[in-house]
Enzyme design. Structure first.
Site, mmCIF file in Angstrom:
data_model
loop_
_atom_site.group_PDB
_atom_site.id
_atom_site.type_symbol
_atom_site.label_atom_id
_atom_site.label_comp_id
_atom_site.label_asym_id
_atom_site.label_seq_id
_atom_site.Cartn_x
_atom_site.Cartn_y
_atom_site.Cartn_z
ATOM 1 N N SER A 65 0.828 -1.207 0.000
ATOM 2 C CA SER A 65 0.000 0.000 0.000
ATOM 3 C C SER A 65 0.861 1.255 0.000
ATOM 4 C CB SER A 65 -1.035 0.030 1.120
ATOM 5 O OG SER A 65 -2.015 1.014 0.798
ATOM 6 N N HIS A 70 3.796 14.426 5.612
ATOM 7 C CA HIS A 70 3.564 15.809 5.191
ATOM 8 C C HIS A 70 4.045 16.685 6.341
ATOM 9 C CE1 HIS A 70 1.095 14.181 1.973
ATOM 10 N NE2 HIS A 70 0.530 13.422 2.895
ATOM 11 N N CYS A 85 -1.845 -3.704 3.413
ATOM 12 C CA CYS A 85 -2.829 -4.757 3.191
ATOM 13 C C CYS A 85 -2.247 -6.089 3.644
ATOM 14 C CB CYS A 85 -3.158 -4.853 1.704
ATOM 15 S SG CYS A 85 -3.772 -3.328 0.989
#
Length: 133
Positions: A65, A70, A85
């Site tokens: 995934s 940020h 996953c």
């Protein structure tokens, strides 16, 4: 072959992180790759963006995934996110690695268990790990 839809998603807000750590996209990229490898994930690609006058975003695309950060260096803030996953790769390990690198004064974290019906929200167990030098 049939795959399970089970996945784990760890989201962490970190506060009180040193400006220089959050304002260096190349440093963050290197540490994000280390974090992904630490949890056993397969890195497919990495995108890093250094913003002006400050801030960075790094996205690591994983076979399992993704892992992202940020940053808002002027606020000492970084948002970390890792979703994987399946059962074999634990996103918490990648998050713990990054938190150990960033050394925030405060962290706020949630873990979602996904792919089994209704989303389950749990409190993750945060562990400090020894980051590679």
């Amino acid at each position: 072959m049939e795959y399970s839809t089970f996945g784990r998603h760890v989201a962490v807000d970190t506060w009180g992180v040193q400006f220089d750590l959050l304002n260096d996209a190349e440093f963050l990229k290197k540490e994000m790759i280390e974090a992904a490898e630490a949890c056993g994930a397969t890195v497919l690609s990495v995108q890093a963006k250094q913003f002006s006058p400050q801030g960075a975003t790094v996205l690591v695309l994983l076979s399992e995934s993704h892992l992202s950060i940020h940053t808002y260096p002027e606020r000492g803030f970084a948002a970390l996110d890792c979703y994987t996953c399946g059962e074999t790769v634990d996103p918490q390990i990648a998050i713990d690695y990054l938190v150990s690198v960033l050394k925030p004064e405060k962290t706020y974290a949630k873990k979602l268990v996904r792919g089994l019906g209704e989303l389950q929200v749990v409190e993750p167990e945060m562990k400090l790990v020894e980051a590679a030098k």
